[in-house]
Design an enzyme around this catalytic site. Structure first.
Site, mmCIF file in Angstrom:
data_model
loop_
_atom_site.group_PDB
_atom_site.id
_atom_site.type_symbol
_atom_site.label_atom_id
_atom_site.label_comp_id
_atom_site.label_asym_id
_atom_site.label_seq_id
_atom_site.Cartn_x
_atom_site.Cartn_y
_atom_site.Cartn_z
ATOM 1 N N SER A 106 -49.768 -80.903 -41.509
ATOM 2 C CA SER A 106 -49.495 -80.276 -40.209
ATOM 3 C C SER A 106 -48.080 -80.564 -39.734
ATOM 4 C CB SER A 106 -50.447 -80.821 -39.135
ATOM 5 O OG SER A 106 -51.767 -80.605 -39.486
HETATM 6 N N1 SAH Z 1 -54.321 -84.817 -42.842
HETATM 7 C C1 SAH Z 1 -53.609 -84.290 -43.977
HETATM 8 C C2 SAH Z 1 -53.567 -82.770 -44.028
HETATM 9 C C3 SAH Z 1 -54.890 -82.175 -44.133
HETATM 10 S S1 SAH Z 1 -54.963 -80.548 -44.802
HETATM 11 C C4 SAH Z 1 -52.207 -84.848 -44.067
HETATM 12 O O1 SAH Z 1 -51.772 -85.589 -43.175
HETATM 13 O O2 SAH Z 1 -51.532 -84.560 -45.059
HETATM 14 C C5 SAH Z 1 -56.724 -80.447 -44.855
HETATM 15 C C6 SAH Z 1 -57.352 -81.281 -45.953
HETATM 16 O O3 SAH Z 1 -58.764 -81.250 -45.774
HETATM 17 C C7 SAH Z 1 -57.087 -80.736 -47.356
HETATM 18 O O4 SAH Z 1 -56.520 -81.733 -48.155
HETATM 19 C C8 SAH Z 1 -58.467 -80.321 -47.834
HETATM 20 O O5 SAH Z 1 -58.649 -80.481 -49.228
HETATM 21 C C9 SAH Z 1 -59.362 -81.249 -47.041
HETATM 22 N N2 SAH Z 1 -60.767 -80.831 -46.903
HETATM 23 C C10 SAH Z 1 -61.250 -79.576 -46.754
HETATM 24 N N3 SAH Z 1 -62.594 -79.599 -46.648
HETATM 25 C C11 SAH Z 1 -62.967 -80.907 -46.723
HETATM 26 C C12 SAH Z 1 -64.220 -81.592 -46.664
HETATM 27 N N4 SAH Z 1 -65.372 -80.935 -46.525
HETATM 28 N N5 SAH Z 1 -64.226 -82.937 -46.785
HETATM 29 C C13 SAH Z 1 -63.065 -83.628 -46.944
HETATM 30 N N6 SAH Z 1 -61.845 -83.040 -46.998
HETATM 31 C C14 SAH Z 1 -61.795 -81.702 -46.884
#
Ligand code: SAH
Length: 217
Positions: free
Chosen positions: A68
């Site tokens: 983000s």
């Molecule tokens: N917080 C992260 C960015 C998150 S992007 C940072 O600081 O870089 C959203 C993330 O959620 C992705 O890596 C995606 O693979 C993960 N995601 C999606 N669905 C998910 C689930 N059900 N359980 C765990 N992670 C999930």
């Protein structure tokens, strides 16, 4: 302080002022801003994105996922009102950047990621950078992390049409949960849930945001 980071902090401060009528927060806590200053975002983005590491934009981290924009990371962190004794659960480790920010402010961070290679690379990056109070696990976050619950705060960094019920159960009385709640279309409402001492939850919409989806499989 590095001028790029200084510029990033000024941009966050400006955005916080501009969005205060929605968020109710004119400025973020000093501790949140200090964490944003201390964690080097360039350490969490791919080499090709280094020149943009301190710009207030989301960046691709592979596998169709994004980190983000710094202002949103700061806002979501600020909404959690963390204290040094708190234990925090994150869904969506991604690059590990948000987890690193949380680690500066809380006692212990537990982070779940469903894409194995992202989970592994974030865990080793965080270890190498010396974030010893972050535990990462490769799993579907919908079930939360029952063995480590309850949590003082929970942050969901992917868009979901609802809050998985296991997560509300794993939130302590007095706890805060922040999530981009998907409605229809491209945008979500960043929403703050709070649980009172009687265990009742209340929610408040904060701001329209755009996140990659939370996937349940
Ligand atoms: N917080 C992260 C960015 C998150 S992007 C940072 O600081 O870089 C959203 C993330 O959620 C992705 O890596 C995606 O693979 C993960 N995601 C999606 N669905 C998910 C689930 N059900 N359980 C765990 N992670 C999930």
């Amino acid at each position: 302080m590095n001028t790029d980071i200084k510029h990033m902090l000024e941009t966050i401060e400006r955005e916080a002022r501009l969005t205060a009528s929605y968020t109710g927060r004119e400025r973020f806590a000093d501790a949140v801003m200090a964490a944003m200053a201390a964690v080097n975002r360039a350490d969490f983005v791919p080499n090709v994105a280094h020149s943009q590491a301190f710009s207030n934009v989301p960046l691709a981290i592979g596998y169709g996922q994004t980190i983000s924009q710094p202002y949103i990371v700061a806002l979501m962190t600020d909404l959690l009102d963390l204290s040094q004794e708190d234990r925090v659960l994150e869904l969506g480790t991604g690059s590990g950047y948000q987890a690193a920010i949380l680690a500066k402010l809380a006692k212990q961070v537990y982070s779940l990621e469903r894409i194995e290679s992202l989970a592994e690379s974030a865990a080793s990056r965080l270890r190498q950078l010396g974030f010893n109070n972050v535990s990462c696990r490769h799993s579907n976050g919908y079930q939360g992390w029952p063995e480590e619950s309850p949590f003082d705060a929970i942050i969901i960094t992917a868009a979901s049409p609802f809050v998985p019920s296991a997560l509300l159960e794993q939130l302590k009385a007095g706890g805060r949960l922040v999530v981009p709640l998907a409605d229809r279309g491209l945008y979500q409402q960043l929403t703050l849930f709070t649980k009172n001492q009687q265990g009742e939850t209340a929610s408040r919409p904060i701001l329209a945001v755009s996140f990659v989806p939370l996937i349940d499989d």
